[in-house]
Design a protein around this motif. Structure first.
Motif, PDB file in Angstrom:
ATOM      1  N   HIS A 223       0.814  -1.216   0.000  1.00  0.00           N
ATOM      2  CA  HIS A 223       0.000   0.000   0.000  1.00  0.00           C
ATOM      3  C   HIS A 223       0.844   1.261   0.000  1.00  0.00           C
ATOM      4  O   HIS A 223       0.368   2.317  -0.416  1.00  0.00           O
ATOM      5  N   TRP A 224       2.082   1.177   0.448  1.00  0.00           N
ATOM      6  CA  TRP A 224       2.974   2.329   0.320  1.00  0.00           C
ATOM      7  C   TRP A 224       3.299   2.584  -1.145  1.00  0.00           C
ATOM      8  O   TRP A 224       3.470   3.735  -1.568  1.00  0.00           O
ATOM      9  N   ASN A 225       3.377   1.505  -1.937  1.00  0.00           N
ATOM     10  CA  ASN A 225       3.743   1.627  -3.355  1.00  0.00           C
ATOM     11  C   ASN A 225       2.553   1.554  -4.300  1.00  0.00           C
ATOM     12  O   ASN A 225       2.747   1.633  -5.523  1.00  0.00           O
ATOM     13  N   ASN A 226       1.352   1.398  -3.787  1.00  0.00           N
ATOM     14  CA  ASN A 226       0.177   1.284  -4.654  1.00  0.00           C
ATOM     15  C   ASN A 226      -0.042   2.582  -5.430  1.00  0.00           C
ATOM     16  O   ASN A 226       0.053   3.683  -4.878  1.00  0.00           O
ATOM     17  N   PHE A 227      -0.339   2.445  -6.709  1.00  0.00           N
ATOM     18  CA  PHE A 227      -0.433   3.639  -7.555  1.00  0.00           C
ATOM     19  C   PHE A 227      -1.759   3.760  -8.308  1.00  0.00           C
ATOM     20  O   PHE A 227      -2.394   4.817  -8.288  1.00  0.00           O
ATOM     21  N   LEU A 228      -2.192   2.697  -8.972  1.00  0.00           N
ATOM     22  CA  LEU A 228      -3.297   2.815  -9.922  1.00  0.00           C
ATOM     23  C   LEU A 228      -4.600   3.226  -9.247  1.00  0.00           C
ATOM     24  O   LEU A 228      -5.257   4.187  -9.681  1.00  0.00           O
ATOM     25  N   TRP A 229      -5.001   2.515  -8.185  1.00  0.00           N
ATOM     26  CA  TRP A 229      -6.273   2.844  -7.534  1.00  0.00           C
ATOM     27  C   TRP A 229      -6.255   4.238  -6.896  1.00  0.00           C
ATOM     28  O   TRP A 229      -7.208   5.011  -7.082  1.00  0.00           O
TER      29      TRP A 229
END
Length: 293
Positions: A223-229
């Motif tokens: 979740h630190w690296n999540n981008f698209l959502w």
């Protein structure tokens, strides 16, 4: 009738040869593993070394190496001023903590129910949990956006985290761990007058601590690296995390400023890198005890 007697020294030599013969292939396998590990380490660290070189040197040295190149922090200052990084760090920290707390609570209760209680539709419900593991999150982007829009939660931190509050991966891991705990501990806790929740908190949770640690590492990193959502569901700086904020540097009209981009990237990934370097032993032990591969 005569029988041949074997020389004791010959028998000793034979036993010595048999004992040490299989070691040669093992040494060869170990040597190959070591070389492969070093190659993978180099593949991983070379981009990081390039990013460090580019971020700490003037822009003219971003594409060439010069040992006499001056060191500077100007790229970090420029990156910090070009985007509201303080707000991005705050949003990301709150988001990651909120998601992790919700996942821990919900997954613990669900896993305990699946592991220790019998109820109608239990197998079907757990099968649905396993099905969720097989569905890529990107497939649900449109439906999740419609749901957040109906709830009026678009462009909020809650909208980013809500679809991830119930983690099928965490439920599966904790269920398997709880099932391996002897039921005699439940009976002993009930004899002492403990309720179901007290038994869960005082018996099951402490014994599953390595699993909690391992899953926390996976969740925080993802979740630190999540981008698209987050990119789809947010529209303003007030609710954007770090990964979405980095796209500011990819739209420079004068061209791509690699020194600024790498400085911003290092600032974004620094917390995870520092945490891994400080607690790498605990990381590895947690994964080994939890059985995560």
């Amino acid at each position: 009738m005569s029988t041949a007697t074997e020389n004791p020294s010959t028998r000793s030599t034979h036993r010595h040869a048999v004992r040490h013969a299989p070691m040669a292939p093992l040494y060869a396998v170990s040597w190959i593993d070591t070389v492969a590990a070093w190659l993978l380490a180099m593949l991983w660290i070379l981009p990081l070394l390039y990013a460090c070189w580019t971020a700490f040197h003037p822009a003219e040295f971003s594409t060439r190496f010069d040992i006499t190149a001056p060191w500077t922090l100007e790229n970090f200052r420029h990156a910090w001023q070009a985007a509201p990084f303080a707000r991005y760090f705050f949003n990301t920290t709150v988001l990651v903590g909120l998601i992790l707390a919700a996942q821990m609570v919900l997954a613990t209760l669900a896993a305990f129910a699946f592991a220790r209680y019998e109820f109608r539709g239990k197998n079907v419900a757990f099968a649905l949990v396993l099905v969720q593991l097989m569905i890529m999150p990107d497939i649900l982007l449109v439906e999740n956006y419609k749901t957040m829009a109906r709830l009026g939660a678009v462009d909020t931190l809650l909208a980013i985290g809500l679809p991830y509050f119930a983690s099928a991966f965490a439920i599966f891991l904790l269920r398997q761990t709880f099932m391996g705990i002897p039921k005699e501990l439940d009976e002993a806790a009930r004899v002492e007058g403990a309720s179901a929740l007290q038994t869960l908190w005082r018996v099951y949770v402490p014994l599953a601590r390595p699993v909690y640690t391992a899953f926390a590492l996976v969740s925080v990193s993802f979740h630190w690296n999540n981008f698209l959502w987050p990119l789809i569901i947010t529209n303003s700086v007030q609710s954007r995390p770090l990964t979405v904020g980095l796209q500011v540097f990819s739209s420079v009209e004068q061209g791509v400023e690699w020194s600024t981009i790498t400085a911003a990237t290092l600032m974004t990934s620094a917390p995870l890198l520092i945490a891994f370097l400080l607690f790498q032993r605990q990381f590895v032990q947690s994964f080994m005890r939890a059985g995560i591969k």
